[in-house]
Design a protein around this motif. Structure first.
Motif, short mmCIF file in Angstrom:
data_model
loop_
_atom_site.label_atom_id
_atom_site.label_comp_id
_atom_site.label_asym_id
_atom_site.label_seq_id
_atom_site.Cartn_x
_atom_site.Cartn_y
_atom_site.Cartn_z
N UNK A 313 1.03 -1.51 0.40
CA UNK A 313 0.04 0.12 -0.13
C UNK A 313 0.73 1.11 0.14
N UNK A 314 2.03 1.54 0.99
CA UNK A 314 2.62 2.94 0.96
C UNK A 314 3.07 2.96 -0.74
N UNK A 315 4.10 1.87 -1.64
CA UNK A 315 4.04 1.99 -3.15
C UNK A 315 3.39 2.65 -3.55
N UNK A 316 2.26 1.76 -3.46
CA UNK A 316 0.45 2.89 -4.26
C UNK A 316 0.10 3.82 -4.25
N UNK A 325 0.18 14.73 -8.05
CA UNK A 325 0.90 15.76 -7.55
C UNK A 325 -0.29 16.54 -6.61
N UNK A 326 -0.16 15.47 -5.61
CA UNK A 326 -1.36 15.68 -3.80
C UNK A 326 -0.12 14.82 -3.14
N UNK A 327 -0.98 14.88 -1.55
CA UNK A 327 -0.41 14.66 -0.11
C UNK A 327 -1.19 14.22 -0.03
N UNK A 328 -1.03 12.86 1.49
CA UNK A 328 -2.20 11.99 1.78
C UNK A 328 -1.88 12.47 2.81
N UNK A 329 -2.91 13.42 3.72
CA UNK A 329 -3.14 13.66 5.02
C UNK A 329 -2.73 12.41 6.18
N UNK A 330 -1.91 12.28 7.24
CA UNK A 330 -1.49 11.38 7.69
C UNK A 330 -2.31 10.55 8.77
N UNK A 331 -3.30 11.40 8.57
CA UNK A 331 -4.07 10.21 9.23
C UNK A 331 -5.45 9.53 8.30
N UNK A 333 -7.47 7.46 5.84
CA UNK A 333 -7.57 5.91 6.43
C UNK A 333 -7.08 4.93 5.82
N UNK A 334 -6.07 3.61 6.25
CA UNK A 334 -5.26 3.19 5.76
C UNK A 334 -4.06 3.56 5.07
N UNK A 335 -4.37 4.66 5.18
CA UNK A 335 -3.49 5.26 3.55
C UNK A 335 -2.82 5.98 4.47
N UNK A 336 -2.40 6.65 5.16
CA UNK A 336 -1.93 8.04 6.15
C UNK A 336 -0.99 7.48 7.23
N UNK A 337 0.76 8.00 6.96
CA UNK A 337 1.32 7.90 7.98
C UNK A 337 1.13 7.54 8.85
N UNK A 338 0.30 7.71 10.04
CA UNK A 338 -0.26 7.53 11.53
C UNK A 338 -1.11 6.96 11.43
N UNK A 339 -1.98 6.18 10.66
CA UNK A 339 -2.65 5.62 11.06
C UNK A 339 -3.73 4.18 11.46
N UNK A 385 0.41 -4.69 8.31
CA UNK A 385 2.03 -6.23 7.76
C UNK A 385 1.31 -6.51 6.50
N UNK A 386 -0.50 -7.25 6.64
CA UNK A 386 -1.18 -7.69 4.85
C UNK A 386 -0.98 -6.81 3.88
N UNK A 387 -0.63 -5.37 4.68
CA UNK A 387 -0.82 -3.88 4.23
C UNK A 387 0.96 -3.99 3.13
N UNK A 388 1.87 -4.56 4.48
CA UNK A 388 3.30 -4.06 3.83
C UNK A 388 4.06 -3.24 4.68
N UNK A 389 2.96 -2.85 6.14
CA UNK A 389 4.00 -2.44 6.61
C UNK A 389 4.27 -3.38 7.53
N UNK A 390 5.31 -3.23 8.66
CA UNK A 390 5.84 -3.81 10.21
C UNK A 390 4.51 -3.34 11.41
N UNK A 391 4.78 -3.41 12.64
CA UNK A 391 4.71 -2.44 13.88
C UNK A 391 5.22 -2.09 14.55
N UNK A 392 6.81 -2.12 13.99
CA UNK A 392 7.65 -0.68 14.79
C UNK A 392 6.60 0.58 14.18
#
Length: 665
Positions: A313-316, A325-331, A333-339, A385-392
Motif C-alpha cells: 500500500x505504501x508504494x501504491x 501531485x497531491x499529498x495524503x493527510x497523515x490521518x 484511513x489506511x493510507x496515512x502515515x499515522x493511522x 502486515x497485510x498491507x506491507x507495513x510492520x509493527x514498528x
C-alpha cells in the motif's frame, strides 16, 4: 456575511423517496458478503480534477499500477475532449498494454458529434464500455439546458440509438465487444420516478440487454446532497422498479461533498448496487470521488475479499500521490502515515496487551492445529502486515504517552519484556527526555536512553563498572574451593536471607570513579555476595525489592542470553516507588550469574548519586623472606662480634647478581 440563524429560509431539505405505505426497506437488514465489480476512474474523472492534468506517460504508469492491483474495468479517457486523450486510448490498445480480462471504459456526452470519435478510439480492444451521460435533474433541465422532461428523454434515446448503431458497426469491423453504461448525471438530485421511467426507455431502445450482456446504469451522486441512507433509498427504489433487473448492472458513483461517500457507497451496495466507480485516495472534483482503497479495505477487515491487492500500500499511495501531485493527510484511513500509530498511553497499553495475547493465541493454534489465527486487536481493525507495513510504527512515544509505549519499543528493539514496575520507572526517563528535546522519542532515542540509564555498554558509563569477577563456594569452616565456572540460582522470587545450598565468596574487579579496585564479599548466592562486597568495601548498603528473569533468543541455544531485572533500594526507603529511593537494574549475559551481577551494578549506579565511597583498605603484606641485590649494602654491615650480616656462600659467588638469597641473621 454571517451564517443564517434559520437556514431553512435559504436551503431546502431533500425529498423523501416515495416508497408505498408500510414498505419495509431491504438494505438495512443486508450485509455485504461479496465484492462488487470495481471501476477505476482515476485516469479520467480523477485526472480532470487536477490542477496539472497527467501527461500520457504518467497516465500509462498509473494504468499499469491499476492493472497490477487487480482492476478489471478502467475508465481511461474522454477521447472527444482532446487529441491527447484520444491518442492515449489508441496507444495502450496498439502497444498491447491491455490484458484480455481488462475492459476499457471511455466517457462521452450524449452529443452525436462526439459519440462517433469516442467509439472509434476503442477499435481493436477486446471489450469496451461506452459511458454515455447527460444531466437529468430539474436544475440542469430547467436552468442549464432549458429542456422539458420529454425533451430530455428524446435527447437521451437518440444518443442511445446512435451508440447502438456505431458500436454494432465497429464490432463487425474490429471484433470489439461493447457494453452500454448509461449515466444519470446528477441522479442524486433527480426525481426518482423520472429516472426509473427514463431507465426503462433506455432499456427498450437498446433492445438487446440480457443476463449475459447487461446494460449498466450509473446512479451518480454527482453532488452528495443528502445523507447516505437517502442515497440507499434511491438505489433500492430504482433497483426494485427498473424492468429486466436481471439484465441490469447498477453502478454506484458517489462523490464526497458531505464527507460520506464511503458510507453512501457501502449502503448503496446493500440497496442493490453491483459495481463501484471511484478513485484511489478519493481524488476528484470538489471534495472528490469515493475512495476505492478505503472501501476495499473496509470489506477486507470484515473478512470479505475485495479482489484488489494492496499488499504494498505504501508504494501504491506514493505512486498515486506523485501522479496526481497531491499529498495524503497523515490521518487518512489506511493510507496515512499515522493511522496505525498510537501516542496516548491508554491506547498503547491496550495495543501492547493485545499483541501479547494474540501472540499466545496464535501460538496455541500452531501447537494444537485447531482454530484460526483471527485478528482481534484494540484500536487496530486490520493487520498492518497485510498491507506491507510492520509493527514498528504501532506505538509512537511522546511526552503524552505512557509506560506501555516505551516498554513496547524496548521489547521490539531489544526483545526485553520489562516488569510492570520497571516500565513505570523507565517511562519517567523517557518523558523527561521527550520534554527536554520537545520532540517525539523515536525507537532509536528510546533504546539509547535505556542503555544509558541502565549502563548497558562494554565500557564504563556510570560510577561503577564490573570488569570481571570470580565466585568461590565456601566450606563451613570458611575456606574457599576452586572458582565456579557457572553457577545459577532462581532469582525470580529472590528475597533477602533466602537460603541457598552453599555460601559464596564474590571477588570482583571494578572501575570505581575511573579507578580500578577489587571488592570482596560473602553471601548465599551471587546477588547477596556482591551486595555484601558493595557494603563492606564501598559502604554502599542496598536492599532487594523485586526481581525478574528472562531468556532471550531461546530458539538459538548458541546465542541464548540470560536477562536479570532487579529493583533495589537504599536503607530506610520504602520499596514500590520507582524513582523515590529505589531503582531498577538490568543485566544481560550468556551466563546467568553474570547477568545477576551486572543487574546489581546497574541498579547501584542509579542509587549512588554523589555519595562518597569508602577508601580502599590497607592490606598488610608480610615482607618477603627473600633478599635481592638491591640490598647489597648489607654486605658491609658488621655485627659487634665482628661477623658480617651478609654471609657469602659458594652459590652467591656463582649466581647472577639479582638472584634471591635467603636472609641469614
Amino acid at each position: 456575511m454571517p451564517m443564517l440563524t434559520n437556514p431553512s429560509t435559504k436551503y431546502l431539505p431533500y425529498t423523501a423517496v416515495p416508497f408505498p405505505p408500510n414498505y419495509v426497506r431491504q438494505w438495512p437488514a443486508r450485509r455485504t458478503t461479496v465484492a462488487p465489480t470495481w471501476l477505476s476512474t482515476d485516469l479520467r474523472d480523477g485526472n480532470q480534477a487536477l490542477v496539472n492534468p497527467m501527461s500520457n506517460l504518467t497516465k500509462l504508469e498509473l494504468f499499469r499500477e491499476l492493472v497490477k492491483i487487480g482492476f478489471k474495468q478502467i475508465e481511461v479517457a474522454y477521447p472527444s475532449a482532446s487529441d491527447q486523450e484520444f491518442q492515449f486510448v489508441r496507444s495502450i490498445i496498439e502497444n498491447g498494454e491491455v490484458p484480455d480480462d481488462v475492459s476499457l471504459q471511455i466517457i462521452t456526452p450524449a452529443r452525436p458529434d462526439l459519440i462517433k470519435r469516442s467509439i472509434g478510439s476503442l477499435s481493436g480492444t477486446r471489450h469496451a464500455i461506452i459511458h454515455l451521460y447527460n444531466a437529468v435533474s430539474p436544475v440542469f433541465r430547467e436552468v442549464v439546458f432549458r429542456n422539458t422532461k420529454e425533451q430530455t428523454i428524446e435527447l437521451t434515446l437518440n444518443a442511445v440509438k446512435l451508440v447502438k448503431k456505431l458500436t454494432e458497426e465497429e464490432t463487425a469491423r474490429s471484433g470489439t465487444h461493447f457494453t452500454l453504461n448509461y449515466c444519470f448525471e446528477t441522479f442524486s438530485q433527480t426525481e426518482i420516478d423520472f429516472t426509473v421511467d427514463l431507465g426503462n426507455k433506455v432499456l427498450e431502445t437498446w433492445g438487446k440487454a440480457s443476463p449475459d450482456d447487461k446494460v449498466i446504469f450509473n446512479l451518480a451522486a454527482t453532488v452528495e446532497c443528502a445523507p447516505s441512507n437517502h442515497y440507499a433509498d434511491m438505489v433500492e427504489y430504482f433497483s426494485t422498479h427498473i424492468n429486466q433487473r436481471d439484465c441490469v448492472i447498477l453502478s454506484i458513483h458517489p462523490h464526497n461533498d458531505r464527507g460520506t461517500a464511503v458510507a453512501a457507497a457501502e449502503l448503496g451496495l446493500l440497496a442493490g448496487g453491483d459495481r463501484i466507480e471511484g478513485c484511489l485516495l478519493g481524488n476528484g472534483e470538489r471534495t472528490g470521488n469515493v475512495d476505492l482503497i478505503t472501501l476495499a479495505l473496509n470489506m477486507y477487515s470484515q473478512g470479505v475479499s475485495p479482489g484488489l491487492d494492496f499488499s504494498e500500500l505504501a508504494e501504491t499511495v506514493a505512486l498515486v500521490c506523485r501522479c496526481n501531485e497531491m499529498e495524503t493527510p497523515a490521518r487518512y484511513p489506511y493510507a496515512g502515515q499515522l493511522v496505525f500509530s498510537a501516542f496516548a498511553g491508554t491506547h498503547q497499553d491496550a495495543i501492547k496487551k493485545g499483541l501479547d495475547a494474540q501472540a499466545a493465541r496464535w501460538a496455541e493454534v500452531d501447537r494444537s492445529g485447531q482454530g484460526i489465527k483471527y485478528w482481534a486487536m484494540p484500536y487496530i481493525p486490520l493487520d498492518p502486515k497485510d498491507l506491507g507495513y510492520g509493527y514498528e510504527n504501532l506505538i509512537r512515544v511522546s511526552s503524552q504517552s505512557g509506560k506501555a509505549g516505551a516498554a513496547y519499543v524496548i521489547k521490539q528493539t531489544m526483545t526485553l519484556d520489562l516488569p510492570r514496575k520497571m516500565q513505570v520507572a523507565f517511562y519517567k526517563v523517557v518523558q523527561e527526555e521527550s520534554e527536554r528535546i520537545g520532540k517525539e522519542m523515536t525507537a532509536a532515542l528510546i533504546t539509547s536512553a535505556f542503555k544509558q540509564t541502565y549502563c548497558l555498554d562494554s565500557k564504563p558509563i556510570g560510577r561503577l563498572f564490573l570488569h570481571s569477577y570470580q565466585l568461590y563456594p565456601l566450606s563451613p569452616s570458611g575456606g574457599r574451593a576452586s572458582p565456579l565456572s557457572d553457577y545459577s540460582c532462581d532469582l525470580d522470587n529472590l528475597t533477602p536471607g533466602e537460603d541457598f545450598d552453599s555460601l559464596l565468596r564474590f571477588e570482583g574487579k571494578l572501575t570505581i570513579d575511573g579507578k580500578q579496585r577489587t571488592i570482596q564479599g560473602d553471601g548465599n548466592g551471587p546477588v547477596l555476595a556482591i551486595l555484601d562486597a558493595l557494603r563492606a568495601d564501598l559502604g554502599l548498603d542496598l536492599a532487594i525489592c523485586e526481581s525478574a528473569a528472562q531468556t532471550i533468543n531461546p530458539d538459538s541455544p548458541a546465542h541464548t542470553k540470560a536477562v536479570t531485572f532487579i529493583e533495589m533500594s537504599l536503607p530506610g526507603e520504602p520499596p514500590g516507588k520507582p524513582g523515590l529511593g529505589s531503582a531498577w537494574g538490568v543485566g544481560i549475559s550468556s551466563e546467568v550469574m553474570t547477568s545477576k551481577c551486572r543487574a546489581v551494578i546497574s541498579a547501584a549506579n542509579q542509587l549512588v548519586g554523589s555519595r562518597e565511597f569508602l577508601l580502599p583498605k590497607n592490606v598488610f603484606s608480610p615482607r618477603s623472606m627473600f633478599q635481592t641485590s638491591a640490598d647489597s649494602w648489607l654486605r658491609e654491615v658488621k655485627l659487634r662480634a665482628g661477623r658480617l650480616l651478609w654471609q657469602y656462600s659458594e652459590q652467591e659467588r656463582s649466581d647472577p647478581p639479582n638472584t634471591k638469597i635467603p636472609l641469614q641473621i
